[in-house]
Scaffold this motif. Structure first.
Motif, mmCIF file in Angstrom:
data_model
loop_
_atom_site.group_PDB
_atom_site.id
_atom_site.type_symbol
_atom_site.label_atom_id
_atom_site.label_comp_id
_atom_site.label_asym_id
_atom_site.label_seq_id
_atom_site.Cartn_x
_atom_site.Cartn_y
_atom_site.Cartn_z
ATOM 1 N N VAL A 63 6.822 4.151 -9.156
ATOM 2 C CA VAL A 63 5.834 5.135 -8.686
ATOM 3 C C VAL A 63 5.872 6.303 -9.669
ATOM 4 C CG1 VAL A 63 5.084 6.580 -6.782
ATOM 5 C CG2 VAL A 63 6.231 4.416 -6.319
ATOM 6 N N SER A 64 4.892 6.354 -10.544
ATOM 7 C CA SER A 64 4.856 7.391 -11.575
ATOM 8 C C SER A 64 3.413 7.662 -11.954
ATOM 9 C CB SER A 64 5.660 6.962 -12.812
ATOM 10 O OG SER A 64 5.131 5.752 -13.347
ATOM 11 N N GLY A 65 3.199 8.780 -12.642
ATOM 12 C CA GLY A 65 1.862 9.143 -13.098
ATOM 13 C C GLY A 65 0.916 9.396 -11.943
ATOM 14 N N SER A 66 -0.326 8.918 -12.101
ATOM 15 C CA SER A 66 -1.325 9.109 -11.052
ATOM 16 C C SER A 66 -0.966 8.330 -9.796
ATOM 17 C CB SER A 66 -2.699 8.660 -11.563
ATOM 18 O OG SER A 66 -2.672 7.282 -11.927
ATOM 19 N N PHE A 102 0.860 -1.181 0.000
ATOM 20 C CA PHE A 102 0.000 0.000 0.000
ATOM 21 C C PHE A 102 0.899 1.235 0.000
ATOM 22 C CE2 PHE A 102 -2.035 -3.459 2.243
ATOM 23 C CZ PHE A 102 -3.286 -3.537 1.634
ATOM 24 N N ILE A 103 0.787 2.047 -1.039
ATOM 25 C CA ILE A 103 1.604 3.252 -1.171
ATOM 26 C C ILE A 103 0.691 4.464 -1.055
ATOM 27 C CG2 ILE A 103 3.182 4.534 -2.667
ATOM 28 C CD1 ILE A 103 3.987 1.907 -3.929
ATOM 29 N N SER A 104 0.995 5.317 -0.089
ATOM 30 C CA SER A 104 0.175 6.500 0.177
ATOM 31 C C SER A 104 1.041 7.737 0.093
ATOM 32 C CB SER A 104 -0.480 6.405 1.557
ATOM 33 O OG SER A 104 -1.142 7.608 1.879
ATOM 34 N N THR A 105 0.517 8.762 -0.561
ATOM 35 C CA THR A 105 1.224 10.036 -0.658
ATOM 36 C C THR A 105 0.499 11.140 0.093
ATOM 37 O OG1 THR A 105 0.050 10.574 -2.706
ATOM 38 C CG2 THR A 105 2.163 9.440 -2.915
ATOM 39 N N LEU A 106 -0.535 10.782 0.836
ATOM 40 C CA LEU A 106 -1.342 11.799 1.510
ATOM 41 C C LEU A 106 -1.037 11.901 2.992
ATOM 42 C CD1 LEU A 106 -4.798 11.030 -0.153
ATOM 43 C CD2 LEU A 106 -3.098 12.719 -0.849
ATOM 44 N N GLY A 107 -0.590 10.818 3.615
ATOM 45 C CA GLY A 107 -0.421 10.816 5.054
ATOM 46 C C GLY A 107 0.719 11.669 5.548
ATOM 47 N N VAL A 148 7.456 9.817 -3.456
ATOM 48 C CA VAL A 148 7.952 8.494 -3.073
ATOM 49 C C VAL A 148 8.651 7.867 -4.275
ATOM 50 C CG1 VAL A 148 7.315 6.247 -2.118
ATOM 51 C CG2 VAL A 148 6.004 8.284 -1.491
ATOM 52 N N GLU A 149 9.826 7.339 -4.052
ATOM 53 C CA GLU A 149 10.604 6.757 -5.137
ATOM 54 C C GLU A 149 11.283 5.477 -4.658
ATOM 55 O OE1 GLU A 149 13.361 9.716 -6.356
ATOM 56 O OE2 GLU A 149 11.902 10.910 -7.465
ATOM 57 N N GLU A 150 11.789 4.707 -5.626
ATOM 58 C CA GLU A 150 12.639 3.541 -5.371
ATOM 59 C C GLU A 150 11.979 2.555 -4.407
ATOM 60 O OE1 GLU A 150 16.286 5.111 -3.982
ATOM 61 O OE2 GLU A 150 16.796 6.086 -5.865
ATOM 62 N N VAL A 151 10.711 2.258 -4.634
ATOM 63 C CA VAL A 151 10.019 1.285 -3.784
ATOM 64 C C VAL A 151 10.451 -0.124 -4.188
ATOM 65 C CG1 VAL A 151 7.799 0.393 -3.028
ATOM 66 C CG2 VAL A 151 8.066 2.840 -3.501
ATOM 67 N N SER A 152 10.964 -0.860 -3.235
ATOM 68 C CA SER A 152 11.446 -2.214 -3.500
ATOM 69 C C SER A 152 11.117 -3.099 -2.304
ATOM 70 C CB SER A 152 12.962 -2.212 -3.757
ATOM 71 O OG SER A 152 13.445 -3.522 -3.916
ATOM 72 N N THR A 183 -1.678 10.078 -6.061
ATOM 73 C CA THR A 183 -2.765 9.579 -5.220
ATOM 74 C C THR A 183 -2.430 8.284 -4.508
ATOM 75 O OG1 THR A 183 -3.744 8.371 -7.094
ATOM 76 C CG2 THR A 183 -4.459 10.646 -6.740
ATOM 77 N N GLY A 184 -1.327 7.618 -4.897
ATOM 78 C CA GLY A 184 -0.986 6.354 -4.284
ATOM 79 C C GLY A 184 -1.828 5.218 -4.839
ATOM 80 N N GLY A 185 -1.707 4.044 -4.231
ATOM 81 C CA GLY A 185 -2.474 2.904 -4.688
ATOM 82 C C GLY A 185 -1.969 1.619 -4.072
ATOM 83 N N THR A 186 -2.436 0.492 -4.612
ATOM 84 C CA THR A 186 -2.104 -0.827 -4.101
ATOM 85 C C THR A 186 -1.501 -1.665 -5.208
ATOM 86 O OG1 THR A 186 -3.950 -0.698 -2.544
ATOM 87 C CG2 THR A 186 -3.014 -2.866 -2.933
ATOM 88 N N ALA A 187 -0.472 -2.399 -4.884
ATOM 89 C CA ALA A 187 0.153 -3.328 -5.823
ATOM 90 C C ALA A 187 0.234 -4.698 -5.163
ATOM 91 C CB ALA A 187 1.550 -2.840 -6.219
ATOM 92 N N THR A 188 0.057 -5.762 -5.976
ATOM 93 C CA THR A 188 -0.027 -7.117 -5.447
ATOM 94 C C THR A 188 0.980 -8.017 -6.141
ATOM 95 O OG1 THR A 188 -2.382 -6.811 -5.026
ATOM 96 C CG2 THR A 188 -1.558 -9.061 -4.995
ATOM 97 N N PHE A 189 1.645 -8.842 -5.334
ATOM 98 C CA PHE A 189 2.577 -9.863 -5.840
ATOM 99 C C PHE A 189 2.119 -11.214 -5.310
ATOM 100 C CE2 PHE A 189 6.155 -12.681 -5.112
ATOM 101 C CZ PHE A 189 6.833 -12.653 -6.316
ATOM 102 N N ARG A 190 1.928 -12.195 -6.213
ATOM 103 C CA ARG A 190 1.460 -13.517 -5.797
ATOM 104 C C ARG A 190 2.234 -14.593 -6.542
ATOM 105 N NH1 ARG A 190 -4.618 -15.205 -4.130
ATOM 106 N NH2 ARG A 190 -4.319 -17.457 -3.905
#
Length: 526
Positions: free
Chosen positions: A398-401, A321-326, A359-363, A405-412
């Motif tokens: 982490v680019s564009g919208s 979960f990536i948030s840019t508002l908090g 936010v950058e370089e999320v790993s 606004t942030g968002g959710t990414a899933t790895f399975r």
């Protein structure tokens, strides 16, 4: 009396055993540089910074550090304060980078051996560290320049020489004399490195921030500066007798007046060196003192891990979960417009802005248990992943919208279990055991084999379930960086030129501040 005896610099990846640089302050060493390198390589990895070599004659203490691809060795045959030698080696690295440029390479040292030799003679006098400040060294050893090399080729004189006798050396050890700049500028960089451990429930177990205040001064004359820091009241903590502006375990450059800091915590009064230097470092506990609010640690990236998914319980899922508002509201107060003006976010070349954190370089790195043979059916909703060895690295752009606004990414993914010879041959033993005598409480039927088959199937499923549990990840390591925001909430309240001489009346230097937070391995357990 104990002292620094010698310095040897090697290229770690060079097939040659000859040192790039060999400089001795005391009598010639009984153990050669090549022998010391062989003894160093014979030590098991990871090698400590101080190695005791009892088999040499006389016994030797070998101090060592590694920088880039260079290995620095300093032997001593007498007892000496370890931190003295190790700090001296780090100062040598800093000075060589200041003179020769970063990154420090062996070819640069070889091409400027005359300058390096002069620096080492000035930095250490007969084995005792003497002048280690880059600004003071520049008054006695001129840095290399293209014009100096041209003049050396024409006149036959060395490319570097001592300054003219008429030049007066500075009375301030860390600042050069007669400093002149066309553009007077001041830059403050606050950089924090976060380390944290998050429990499976999402409650933070520990969270600390190690900060560094990097300063760049380009002012003429001898300025006297006052930097005022401010931290949120929630982060204030006691260290010893009194709270120190919320900064735990502060370490200062020698230019900082400690009396002023003790009397007025948060105020740094100093005459800066010319150029770049580390003004201070600190450590802050990010968890509030109240246990009731310990779960209020807010980070821009959070992770949730689910295991034993799918029909065979062989899959796991990691959700980011990536948030840019908090943290936007904190960053908006990170600089004072009355002090730094509309250009307080630094020039665009530095990237980021204190009024627009990014936010950058999320790993995310997922360590895998040894029982995992390979991964099957791997997919991710965003970014790319790389499986190598016993870990999976998932990088999320982490680019564009997504950046606003942030968002959710899933790895399975699913896991394939590594099989062993014992596991493959255990089936026959189980059959013979199950087909033998039965316990009194086991169900029986007229055929005599149906209950045994069901029992065997249950035991088999239980073993498979246990193996799958052993193959599931136990944690995930999260890394990211945020420009324009500090996790601790520390900010620069003001930066003023309060005195000094030589700057000139009416000169208002340009001031810039930059904030950067990095997380290099936040452990999220599951």
């Amino acid at each position: 009396m104990s002292a620094v005896e010698a310095l040897y610099i090697f290229d770690r990846f060079s097939p040659s055993l000859t040192p790039i640089l060999q400089h001795e302050w005391r009598s010639r060493q009984a153990t050669t540089a090549v022998s010391l390198l062989s003894l160093y390589n014979s030590q098991p990895s990871p090698r400590p910074s101080l190695i005791y070599l009892p088999n040499t004659s006389p016994p030797t203490l070998l101090f060592n550090i590694i920088h880039n691809n260079l290995l620095f060795l300093s032997p001593t045959t007498s007892e000496i304060e370890p931190l003295l030698v190790l700090e001296f080696l780090h100062r040598v690295v800093d000075v060589l980078e200041d003179y020769l440029g970063s990154p420090l390479l062996g070819t640069k040292i070889e091409a400027n051996y005359d300058i390096v030799a002069q620096l080492l003679n000035e930095m250490c006098d007969d084995g005792f560290p003497f002048t280690t400040e880059p600004n003071a060294l520049r008054d006695v050893v001129l840095p290399p320049s293209l014009m100096g090399k041209i003049l050396s080729n024409v006149t036959g004189l060395p490319s570097t020489s001592a300054p003219p006798p008429a030049q007066q050396l500075s009375t301030i050890p860390w600042r050069r004399s007669n400093v002149r700049h066309t553009n007077n500028e001041l830059y403050v960089d606050l950089i924090e490195l976060i380390t944290a451990t998050i429990a499976p429930s999402g409650r933070p177990i520990s969270a600390r921030s190690n900060g560094t205040i990097a300063f760049t001064s380009k002012l003429s004359g001898v300025p006297d500066l006052l930097l005022i820091l401010q931290t949120p009241s929630d982060n204030k903590q006691k260290l010893g007798a009194a709270p120190l502006c919320g900064l735990g375990f502060p370490v200062f450059h020698p230019c900082v007046r400690l009396t002023r800091w003790r009397d007025r915590p948060g105020e740094l009064s100093f005459v800066p060196p010319d150029g770049k230097f580390v003004l201070a470092s600190y450590e802050i506990n990010l968890l509030p003192s109240s246990t009731k609010s310990s779960s209020q640690l807010q980070l821009p990236v959070s992770v949730e891990i689910k295991t034993l998914l799918g029909p065979q319980s062989s899959e796991f899922e990691v959700r980011a979960f990536i948030s840019t508002l908090g943290f936007t509201s904190i960053a908006n107060t990170a600089s004072s417009s009355s002090v730094f003006g509309s250009r307080s976010s630094r020039s665009p070349a530095f990237g980021g802005s204190s009024n627009n954190p990014t936010v950058e370089e999320v790993s995310i790195t997922i360590p895998l248990p040894p029982t995992v043979k390979t991964l099957v059916g791997t997919r991710c909703s965003r970014g790319e992943f790389h499986h190598e060895g016993k870990e999976v690295t998932w990088k999320i752009p982490v680019s564009g919208s997504f950046s606003t606004t942030g968002g959710t990414a899933t790895f399975r993914t699913g896991v394939a279990i590594r099989s062993t010879a014992e596991e493959e041959g255990s089936g026959d033993e189980e059959v013979s055991h199950d087909s033998g005598e039965y316990k009194e409480d086991e169900p029986r039927d007229v055929n005599g084999g149906e209950a045994a088959a069901r029992t065997k199937e249950k035991e088999k499923n239980k073993k498979i379930s246990k193996k799958m549990q052993m193959a599931m990840p136990r944690c995930a390591l999260v890394s990211f960086s945020v420009k324009g925001w500090l996790a601790s909430g520390v900010k620069v309240e003001s930066l003023k030129v309060v005195g000094g001489k030589g700057l000139g009346e009416g000169v208002k230097p340009y001031k810039g501040v930059k904030y950067l937070t990095k997380a290099a391995g936040i452990e999220v357990r599951c």
